[in-house]
Design a protein around this motif. Structure first.
Motif, PDB file in Angstrom:
ATOM      1  N   SER A  83      -0.877  -9.067  15.023  1.00  0.00           N
ATOM      2  CA  SER A  83      -1.804  -8.089  14.472  1.00  0.00           C
ATOM      3  C   SER A  83      -1.091  -7.230  13.428  1.00  0.00           C
ATOM      4  O   SER A  83       0.019  -6.769  13.653  1.00  0.00           O
ATOM      5  CB  SER A  83      -2.313  -7.219  15.618  1.00  0.00           C
ATOM      6  OG  SER A  83      -3.324  -6.390  15.162  1.00  0.00           O
ATOM      7  N   GLY A  84      -1.722  -7.074  12.286  1.00  0.00           N
ATOM      8  CA  GLY A  84      -1.142  -6.248  11.231  1.00  0.00           C
ATOM      9  C   GLY A  84      -0.183  -6.999  10.322  1.00  0.00           C
ATOM     10  O   GLY A  84       0.405  -6.413   9.414  1.00  0.00           O
ATOM     11  N   ALA A  85      -0.027  -8.307  10.537  1.00  0.00           N
ATOM     12  CA  ALA A  85       0.921  -9.076   9.720  1.00  0.00           C
ATOM     13  C   ALA A  85       0.421  -9.270   8.287  1.00  0.00           C
ATOM     14  O   ALA A  85       1.209  -9.623   7.404  1.00  0.00           O
ATOM     15  CB  ALA A  85       1.185 -10.431  10.360  1.00  0.00           C
ATOM     16  N   GLY A  86      -0.863  -9.073   8.062  1.00  0.00           N
ATOM     17  CA  GLY A  86      -1.375  -9.227   6.699  1.00  0.00           C
ATOM     18  C   GLY A  86      -2.241 -10.455   6.511  1.00  0.00           C
ATOM     19  O   GLY A  86      -2.470 -10.894   5.378  1.00  0.00           O
ATOM     20  N   LYS A  87      -2.778 -11.000   7.591  1.00  0.00           N
ATOM     21  CA  LYS A  87      -3.598 -12.227   7.489  1.00  0.00           C
ATOM     22  C   LYS A  87      -4.879 -11.957   6.689  1.00  0.00           C
ATOM     23  O   LYS A  87      -5.231 -12.714   5.795  1.00  0.00           O
ATOM     24  CB  LYS A  87      -3.940 -12.753   8.896  1.00  0.00           C
ATOM     25  CG  LYS A  87      -2.718 -13.015   9.764  1.00  0.00           C
ATOM     26  CD  LYS A  87      -3.077 -13.505  11.146  1.00  0.00           C
ATOM     27  CE  LYS A  87      -3.825 -12.516  11.997  1.00  0.00           C
ATOM     28  NZ  LYS A  87      -3.060 -11.274  12.336  1.00  0.00           N
ATOM     29  N   SER A  88      -5.550 -10.854   7.055  1.00  0.00           N
ATOM     30  CA  SER A  88      -6.786 -10.538   6.328  1.00  0.00           C
ATOM     31  C   SER A  88      -6.474 -10.167   4.876  1.00  0.00           C
ATOM     32  O   SER A  88      -7.261 -10.468   3.970  1.00  0.00           O
ATOM     33  CB  SER A  88      -7.540  -9.390   7.002  1.00  0.00           C
ATOM     34  OG  SER A  88      -7.917  -9.776   8.294  1.00  0.00           O
ATOM     35  N   SER A  89      -5.327  -9.533   4.681  1.00  0.00           N
ATOM     36  CA  SER A  89      -4.935  -9.197   3.301  1.00  0.00           C
ATOM     37  C   SER A  89      -4.782 -10.472   2.471  1.00  0.00           C
ATOM     38  O   SER A  89      -5.219 -10.526   1.317  1.00  0.00           O
ATOM     39  CB  SER A  89      -3.616  -8.422   3.284  1.00  0.00           C
ATOM     40  OG  SER A  89      -3.730  -7.245   4.038  1.00  0.00           O
TER      41      SER A  89
ATOM     42  N   HIS B 290      -6.761 -15.555  15.736  1.00  0.00           N
ATOM     43  CA  HIS B 290      -5.763 -15.092  16.701  1.00  0.00           C
ATOM     44  C   HIS B 290      -5.508 -16.143  17.757  1.00  0.00           C
ATOM     45  O   HIS B 290      -4.641 -15.967  18.617  1.00  0.00           O
ATOM     46  CB  HIS B 290      -6.257 -13.813  17.406  1.00  0.00           C
ATOM     47  CG  HIS B 290      -5.921 -12.573  16.644  1.00  0.00           C
ATOM     48  ND1 HIS B 290      -6.866 -11.753  16.092  1.00  0.00           N
ATOM     49  CD2 HIS B 290      -4.726 -12.026  16.317  1.00  0.00           C
ATOM     50  CE1 HIS B 290      -6.273 -10.753  15.480  1.00  0.00           C
ATOM     51  NE2 HIS B 290      -4.974 -10.901  15.594  1.00  0.00           N
TER      52      HIS B 290
ATOM     53  N   ARG C  68      -8.184 -11.630   1.577  1.00  0.00           N
ATOM     54  CA  ARG C  68      -8.796 -10.795   0.521  1.00  0.00           C
ATOM     55  C   ARG C  68      -8.228 -11.148  -0.843  1.00  0.00           C
ATOM     56  O   ARG C  68      -8.932 -11.120  -1.852  1.00  0.00           O
ATOM     57  CB  ARG C  68      -8.572  -9.304   0.824  1.00  0.00           C
ATOM     58  CG  ARG C  68      -9.466  -8.785   1.945  1.00  0.00           C
ATOM     59  CD  ARG C  68      -9.562  -7.261   1.919  1.00  0.00           C
ATOM     60  NE  ARG C  68      -8.284  -6.624   2.148  1.00  0.00           N
ATOM     61  CZ  ARG C  68      -7.788  -6.366   3.366  1.00  0.00           C
ATOM     62  NH1 ARG C  68      -8.475  -6.684   4.433  1.00  0.00           N
ATOM     63  NH2 ARG C  68      -6.610  -5.782   3.495  1.00  0.00           N
TER      64      ARG C  68
ATOM     65  N   TYR D 172       0.878  -1.166   0.000  1.00  0.00           N
ATOM     66  CA  TYR D 172       0.000   0.000   0.000  1.00  0.00           C
ATOM     67  C   TYR D 172       0.914   1.214   0.000  1.00  0.00           C
ATOM     68  O   TYR D 172       1.560   1.493   1.012  1.00  0.00           O
ATOM     69  CB  TYR D 172      -0.907   0.016   1.232  1.00  0.00           C
ATOM     70  CG  TYR D 172      -1.842  -1.163   1.307  1.00  0.00           C
ATOM     71  CD1 TYR D 172      -2.908  -1.286   0.418  1.00  0.00           C
ATOM     72  CD2 TYR D 172      -1.664  -2.167   2.255  1.00  0.00           C
ATOM     73  CE1 TYR D 172      -3.778  -2.367   0.474  1.00  0.00           C
ATOM     74  CE2 TYR D 172      -2.527  -3.247   2.327  1.00  0.00           C
ATOM     75  CZ  TYR D 172      -3.578  -3.344   1.434  1.00  0.00           C
ATOM     76  OH  TYR D 172      -4.425  -4.416   1.499  1.00  0.00           O
TER      77      TYR D 172
ATOM     78  N   ASN E 239       2.222  -2.722  12.826  1.00  0.00           N
ATOM     79  CA  ASN E 239       1.552  -1.649  12.117  1.00  0.00           C
ATOM     80  C   ASN E 239       2.470  -0.447  11.901  1.00  0.00           C
ATOM     81  O   ASN E 239       3.392  -0.246  12.636  1.00  0.00           O
ATOM     82  CB  ASN E 239       0.297  -1.210  12.875  1.00  0.00           C
ATOM     83  CG  ASN E 239      -0.806  -2.217  12.619  1.00  0.00           C
ATOM     84  OD1 ASN E 239      -1.178  -2.454  11.478  1.00  0.00           O
ATOM     85  ND2 ASN E 239      -1.279  -2.827  13.682  1.00  0.00           N
TER      86      ASN E 239
ATOM     87  N   VAL F 108       3.245  -4.936   2.900  1.00  0.00           N
ATOM     88  CA  VAL F 108       2.505  -5.733   3.893  1.00  0.00           C
ATOM     89  C   VAL F 108       2.859  -7.213   3.764  1.00  0.00           C
ATOM     90  O   VAL F 108       3.189  -7.870   4.745  1.00  0.00           O
ATOM     91  CB  VAL F 108       0.983  -5.499   3.740  1.00  0.00           C
ATOM     92  CG1 VAL F 108       0.197  -6.432   4.645  1.00  0.00           C
ATOM     93  CG2 VAL F 108       0.643  -4.051   4.065  1.00  0.00           C
TER      94      VAL F 108
ATOM     95  N   LYS G 265       4.316   1.133   1.778  1.00  0.00           N
ATOM     96  CA  LYS G 265       4.282   0.155   2.868  1.00  0.00           C
ATOM     97  C   LYS G 265       4.135  -1.263   2.288  1.00  0.00           C
ATOM     98  O   LYS G 265       3.165  -1.542   1.573  1.00  0.00           O
ATOM     99  CB  LYS G 265       3.090   0.475   3.767  1.00  0.00           C
ATOM    100  CG  LYS G 265       2.896  -0.496   4.894  1.00  0.00           C
ATOM    101  CD  LYS G 265       1.756  -0.025   5.777  1.00  0.00           C
ATOM    102  CE  LYS G 265       1.649  -0.929   6.978  1.00  0.00           C
ATOM    103  NZ  LYS G 265       0.689  -0.425   7.945  1.00  0.00           N
TER     104      LYS G 265
HETATM  105  N1  LIG Z   1      -6.436  -0.586   2.020  1.00  0.00           N
HETATM  106  C1  LIG Z   1      -5.364  -0.403   2.778  1.00  0.00           C
HETATM  107  N2  LIG Z   1      -4.601   0.691   2.650  1.00  0.00           N
HETATM  108  C2  LIG Z   1      -3.491   0.871   3.398  1.00  0.00           C
HETATM  109  N3  LIG Z   1      -3.050  -0.002   4.324  1.00  0.00           N
HETATM  110  C3  LIG Z   1      -3.784  -1.109   4.500  1.00  0.00           C
HETATM  111  C4  LIG Z   1      -4.972  -1.374   3.748  1.00  0.00           C
HETATM  112  N4  LIG Z   1      -5.475  -2.573   4.141  1.00  0.00           N
HETATM  113  C5  LIG Z   1      -4.630  -3.038   5.098  1.00  0.00           C
HETATM  114  N5  LIG Z   1      -3.638  -2.157   5.306  1.00  0.00           N
HETATM  115  C6  LIG Z   1      -2.523  -2.333   6.250  1.00  0.00           C
HETATM  116  O1  LIG Z   1      -1.952  -3.581   5.970  1.00  0.00           O
HETATM  117  C7  LIG Z   1      -1.489  -4.184   7.179  1.00  0.00           C
HETATM  118  C8  LIG Z   1      -2.050  -5.581   7.277  1.00  0.00           C
HETATM  119  O2  LIG Z   1      -3.453  -5.523   7.499  1.00  0.00           O
HETATM  120  P1  LIG Z   1      -4.292  -6.840   7.727  1.00  0.00           P
HETATM  121  O3  LIG Z   1      -5.654  -6.393   8.129  1.00  0.00           O
HETATM  122  O4  LIG Z   1      -4.179  -7.720   6.556  1.00  0.00           O
HETATM  123  O5  LIG Z   1      -3.530  -7.497   8.964  1.00  0.00           O
HETATM  124  P2  LIG Z   1      -4.000  -8.647   9.946  1.00  0.00           P
HETATM  125  O6  LIG Z   1      -2.832  -9.534  10.146  1.00  0.00           O
HETATM  126  O7  LIG Z   1      -5.258  -9.276   9.445  1.00  0.00           O
HETATM  127  O8  LIG Z   1      -4.294  -7.806  11.263  1.00  0.00           O
HETATM  128  P3  LIG Z   1      -5.264  -8.127  12.499  1.00  0.00           P
HETATM  129  O9  LIG Z   1      -4.786  -9.391  13.112  1.00  0.00           O
HETATM  130  O10 LIG Z   1      -5.080  -6.941  13.404  1.00  0.00           O
HETATM  131  O11 LIG Z   1      -6.665  -8.214  11.962  1.00  0.00           O
HETATM  132  C9  LIG Z   1      -1.921  -3.261   8.312  1.00  0.00           C
HETATM  133  O12 LIG Z   1      -0.826  -2.489   8.695  1.00  0.00           O
HETATM  134  C10 LIG Z   1      -2.979  -2.401   7.693  1.00  0.00           C
HETATM  135  O13 LIG Z   1      -3.009  -1.127   8.281  1.00  0.00           O
END
Ligand SMILES: Nc1ncnc2c1ncn2[C@@H]1O[C@H](COP(=O)(O)OP(=O)(O)OP(=O)(O)O)[C@@H](O)[C@H]1O
Length: 272
Positions: A39-45, A200, A48, A14, A272, A19, A17
Motif C-alpha cells: 500500500s502506498g507504493a505508487g501503483k495507482s500513480s 492487492h 494515472r 509530490y 506512506n 513516490v 516526497k
Molecule cells: N496528489 C497527491 N499529493 C500528494 N501525495 C500523493 C498524491 N497522490 C498520491 N500521493 C501519495 O503517493 C503515494 C502513492 O500513492 P498511490 O495511491 O499511487 O499508492 P498505491 O500503491 O496505489 O496505494 P494503495 O495500494 O494503498 O492504493 C502515497 O503515499 C500517497 O499518499
C-alpha cells in the motif's frame, strides 16, 4: 509484439516526497500486465500516468513512440474499484453517455439516427458484459458485480486500446470475482486489449496476467522515508496467451499460481 507504451526514466514526486523513481518499462501490445506492491507504493500513480491524468515529474511516457498527451484520450479506458457509474442514468443511459460525450462533446446528446446507432451499440456492449436483462435498471438496483460489469461496458464502448483497471474486483465476493476474471479474460481477447491491472491480490495478478510487475521501495532511509520512491523490483513474464481462456475449473480453484521463486510477499503497509 510491438511496444505500445514505454516509460523512460519516469519519476513521480509530490513536494519533497518521491513516490516513483526510475521507472523504465516497455509494455507490448496485447499484454495483460498485473501490478502489485505494498500500500502506498505508487501503483495507482502509475495508472494515472498511463491514463494521462497526471504527468511525470521527470522522464517521458511514449504511446506508439509518441509522447503521451496530457489528457485521457479515447485510446485509454479505466475502471476503478469503486463504482464509477452515474446513479441517475440506467445501464443503457450510462453506456450511451460515453458515446454521446465522444460524438457530441458540447451537448453530450445525440438525436435521430446517431442516437439510434448509439443505443444499439450500447445495448450490444451491455449484452457483451452480461447485462442484457438489466439494461433498463439503475445502478442502485444492481449488485456490486453488476455495477462493475457496467463500469467495464462504459470503459469499452469507446473502443480503447488500453484498459486500465485499478483494483476492479477488490470489493467483490470471491465467487463473483471468478466470474469477473472470466469476463475480463474474454474481453481482453475479443477486443484485442492491452490491460494494465493494479491489484492487492497476488493470486489474481498471476492468474490473469501475462506479466506481473512488483513496485516497491528498493532502498530506505529510516530518518526520511519519503526520500526514496518505489521502482519495479520484480518483472515476471508468465506463460499465458490470448488463446488460453480460463476454464470453469480454473475459475473455481483458489487463486494460487504464484511461483515459489517469485520472492514476493506483500504484507507491509509502511510506505506512506
Ligand atoms: N496528489 C497527491 N499529493 C500528494 N501525495 C500523493 C498524491 N497522490 C498520491 N500521493 C501519495 O503517493 C503515494 C502513492 O500513492 P498511490 O495511491 O499511487 O499508492 P498505491 O500503491 O496505489 O496505494 P494503495 O495500494 O494503498 O492504493 C502515497 O503515499 C500517497 O499518499
Amino acid at each position: 509484439m510491438t511496444a505500445l507504451l514505454s516509460f523512460k526514466d519516469v519519476w513521480v514526486e509530490y513536494g519533497d516526497k518521491i513516490v516513483l523513481e526510475r521507472i523504465n518499462l516497455t509494455i507490448e501490445e496485447g499484454a495483460f500486465v498485473s501490478v502489485i506492491g505494498p500500500s502506498g507504493a505508487g501503483k495507482s500513480s502509475l495508472l494515472r500516468l498511463a491514463l494521462g491524468q497526471e504527468a511525470p515529474t521527470r522522464g517521458t511516457i511514449l504511446l506508439d513512440d509518441i509522447p503521451l498527451a496530457p489528457e485521457c484520450g479515447p485510446d485509454r479506458g479505466v475502471v476503478f474499484q469503486h463504482y464509477s457509474v452515474f446513479p441517475h442514468l440506467t445501464a443503457l443511459g450510462n453506456v450511451m453517455f460515453g458515446l454521446e460525450c465522444a460524438q457530441s462533446p458540447l451537448l453530450a446528446k445525440l438525436t435521430g439516427a446517431a442516437r439510434r446507432q448509439a443505443r444499439e451499440e450500447a445495448a450490444a456492449m451491455l449484452e457483451e458484459v452480461g447485462l442484457k436483462e438489466a439494461m433498463h435498471s439503475y445502478p442502485a438496483q444492481m449488485s456490486g458485480g453488476m455495477q462493475q460489469r457496467l463500469a467495464i461496458a462504459q470503459a469499452l464502448i469507446k473502443r480503447p486500446r488500453i484498459l486500465l483497471l485499478d483494483e476492479p474486483f477488490g470489493a467483490l465476493d470471491p465467487g463473483i470475482r471468478n466470474d469477473m476474471h472470466q469476463l475480463i479474460t474474454r474481453l481482453w481477447t475479443d477486443y484485442k486489449l492491452t490491460v494494465i491491472m493494479v491489484t492487492h491480490d497476488i493470486g489474481e495478478a498471476f492468474k490473469l496476467g501475462t506479466r506481473v510487475l512488483t513496485l516497491d521501495k528498493w532502498r530506505h532511509d529510516p530518518h526520511a522515508p519519503h526520500r526514496y520512491g518505489a521502482k519495479v523490483v520484480y518483472d515476471i513474464p508468465l506463460e499465458r496467451n490470448k488463446q488460453e481462456s480460463l476454464s470453469q475449473d480454473d475459475a473455481t480453484q483458489p487463486l494460487s499460481i504464484v511461483p515459489d521463486d517469485a520472492g514476493i510477499t506483500i504484507d507491509r503497509f509502511d510506505n506512506n
